[in-house]
Enzyme design. Structure first.
Site, mmCIF file in Angstrom:
data_model
loop_
_atom_site.group_PDB
_atom_site.id
_atom_site.type_symbol
_atom_site.label_atom_id
_atom_site.label_comp_id
_atom_site.label_asym_id
_atom_site.label_seq_id
_atom_site.Cartn_x
_atom_site.Cartn_y
_atom_site.Cartn_z
ATOM 1 N N SER A 89 -11.221 6.656 0.537
ATOM 2 C CA SER A 89 -10.246 5.798 -0.128
ATOM 3 C C SER A 89 -8.910 5.968 0.596
ATOM 4 O O SER A 89 -8.867 6.158 1.809
ATOM 5 C CB SER A 89 -10.155 6.157 -1.620
ATOM 6 O OG SER A 89 -9.262 5.298 -2.289
ATOM 7 N N TYR A 148 -5.827 -4.512 1.805
ATOM 8 C CA TYR A 148 -6.359 -3.209 2.200
ATOM 9 C C TYR A 148 -6.270 -2.223 1.034
ATOM 10 O O TYR A 148 -7.242 -1.522 0.714
ATOM 11 C CB TYR A 148 -5.595 -2.672 3.403
ATOM 12 C CG TYR A 148 -5.994 -1.273 3.802
ATOM 13 C CD1 TYR A 148 -7.188 -1.042 4.476
ATOM 14 C CD2 TYR A 148 -5.175 -0.186 3.504
ATOM 15 C CE1 TYR A 148 -7.563 0.251 4.843
ATOM 16 C CE2 TYR A 148 -5.540 1.101 3.862
ATOM 17 C CZ TYR A 148 -6.732 1.309 4.533
ATOM 18 O OH TYR A 148 -7.088 2.591 4.880
ATOM 19 N N LYS A 206 -9.238 -0.150 -1.130
ATOM 20 C CA LYS A 206 -9.297 1.299 -1.293
ATOM 21 C C LYS A 206 -9.326 1.698 -2.769
ATOM 22 O O LYS A 206 -9.885 2.740 -3.133
ATOM 23 C CB LYS A 206 -8.134 1.966 -0.562
ATOM 24 C CG LYS A 206 -8.272 1.868 0.957
ATOM 25 C CD LYS A 206 -9.623 2.420 1.416
ATOM 26 C CE LYS A 206 -9.859 2.344 2.892
ATOM 27 N NZ LYS A 206 -11.181 2.897 3.291
#
Length: 316
Positions: free
Chosen positions: A169, A195, A199
C-alpha cells in the site's frame, strides 16, 4: 491534519528493530513477488533467494524477466529463481501467469502483491477501467484468488500453519477517498489522487482477504514500505526524478517491512494489519478507520468480482 502529520512522521521513521539477518533458512518454501523487475520487489526477491527460498519473479516482458533472473542468481548465489510473465493490468495475462505457476507448483507460502503503477501512459484499460486501479488492485485481487489453492496448501505444509499475502500500500492511502465512479471511464481526478485511491483499495482488499480466509491459515497484511526511490517515478519529469533520488530511501530499505510481514515469526499473528517503516505496525493498525469496516470490504470485493466477470464476458 492528522493524516498529513502521520505521513510526515513516516517519512523519517525510527531505526528498525528487525533486520534481514534475523531471517532463517527458507529452503522448502515457495515465494512469488510481483513487480520484481526493479526496486522493492527485486530487493525482496534477492533476499528471499539468498536465504534459500524458491523464488518466482513476475515481470511484464520475457527479456526483462530473463535479465532479472540472471541478476538475482548472481546477487543471491541461488539457482532456484524463476520468472512468470505477468501484466497486472490485463486479466488474461493474470490468468495465464497463475495457470503457469500452478502447473509448476502445488504450494505457495508467501505472495507479495507488490507490482503497481503510479502515472501510466494509458489512463484507461481496453475495457475502460482506470489503469492504475486495474493494475494495483484488480490485478492483485484476481491473481490472489487464482493462487488461493496453492496458498491454502502452503498454509497446511508450513510449520507455523500459515501462508502469507503481503500487499504493498502507501501512506497516500491515509488521505485517499474511494470513488467508484472514478474507476470506470475518464474522470477529472489527478493521477496522484487515482494512485492514492488504488493504495487505499489494496489496503481494503488486504483486510477483506484476512476476514474471508484467516481461519484457513491465510495471513494477509498491507504495508507502507516507506518513501522509496523506485521505478514508479519513471514517468515523472526529469527534475522530479532527480529530486527523488536525493530525497528517498533505497529499495533495500523499502523491502524491509514487506519481508518482515512475509517471513518474520512474530508477524504470523498479524492477520489483517497494516505496517509502516521500518518493520513496525501502524499505530491505528490501518491507514484509515474505514478499512476496518466489513461493509466497505464486502462492497469492494463484490465490485472487483463484478469487474472480473464483466471482462470475461466481453472478451469471451
Amino acid at each position: 491534519m492528522g493524516g498529513i502529520l502521520s505521513i510526515l512522521i513516516q517519512y523519517f521513521p525510527p531505526r528498525a528493530k528487525w533486520s534481514v539477518d534475523e531471517i532463517g533458512n527458507l529452503s522448502g518454501n515457495v515465494y512469488l513477488v510481483t513487480g520484481a523487475s526493479s526496486g522493492i520487489g527485486k530487493a525482496c526477491a534477492t533476499t528471499l533467494a539468498a536465504k534459500g527460498g524458491k523464488v518466482y519473479v513476475a515481470c511484464r516482458s520475457e527479456s526483462t524477466a530473463n535479465d532479472v533472473v540472471q541478476q538475482l542468481k548472481a546477487a543471491s548465489g541461488s539457482q532456484d529463481v524463476h520468472y512468470l510473465l505477468l501484466d497486472l493490468s490485463s486479466l488474461k495475462s493474470v490468468e495465464q501467469a497463475a495457470a503457469h505457476f500452478l502447473r509448476q507448483e502445488t504450494e505457495l507460502h508467501v505472495l507479495f502483491n507488490n507490482g503497481g503503477v503510479m502515472t501510466p501512459p494509458e489512463v484507461l484499460t481496453p475495457q475502460g477501467l482506470d489503469t492504475t486501479f486495474a493494475t494495483n488492485v484488480l490485478g492483485a485481487f484476481q491473481l490472489t484468488n487464482l493462487l488461493l489453492p496453492a496458498l491454502l496448501a502452503g498454509a497446511k505444509s508450513s510449520p507455523d500453519g500459515t501462508a502469507r499475502v503481503v500487499n504493498t500500500s502507501s501512506s497516500t492511502a491515509e488521505l485517499a477517498t474511494l470513488d467508484y465512479q472514478s474507476l470506470i471511464g475518464k474522470k477529472q481526478r489527478s493521477a496522484h489522487a487515482l494512485y492514492a485511491q488504488s493504495k487505499l483499495g489494496i489496503a481494503i482488499f488486504a483486510r477483506e482477504l484476512a476476514r474471508r480466509y484467516g481461519d484457513q491459515g491465510i495471513v494477509s497484511t498491507s504495508v507502507h514500505p516507506g518513501s522509496i526511490n523506485t521505478e514508479l517515478f519513471r514517468t515523472q519529469p526529469t527534475i522530479v526524478q532527480w529530486l527523488m533520488r536525493l530525497l528517498l530511501y533505497s529499495p533495500e530499505k523499502g523491502a524491509l517491512t514487506l519481508l518482515y510481514c512475509g517471513v518474520a515469526l512474530e508477524t504470523k499473528l498479524s492477520n489483517g494489519k497494516y505496517f509502516i517503516p521500518w518493520a513496525r505496525p501502524g499505530k491505528s493498525w490501518q491507514p484509515q478507520p474505514s478499512v476496518e469496516d466489513p461493509a466497505v470490504g464486502k462492497k469492494l470485493w463484490e465490485w472487483l468480482e463484478d469487474r472480473v466477470n464483466d471482462i470475461k464476458t466481453t472478451t469471451s
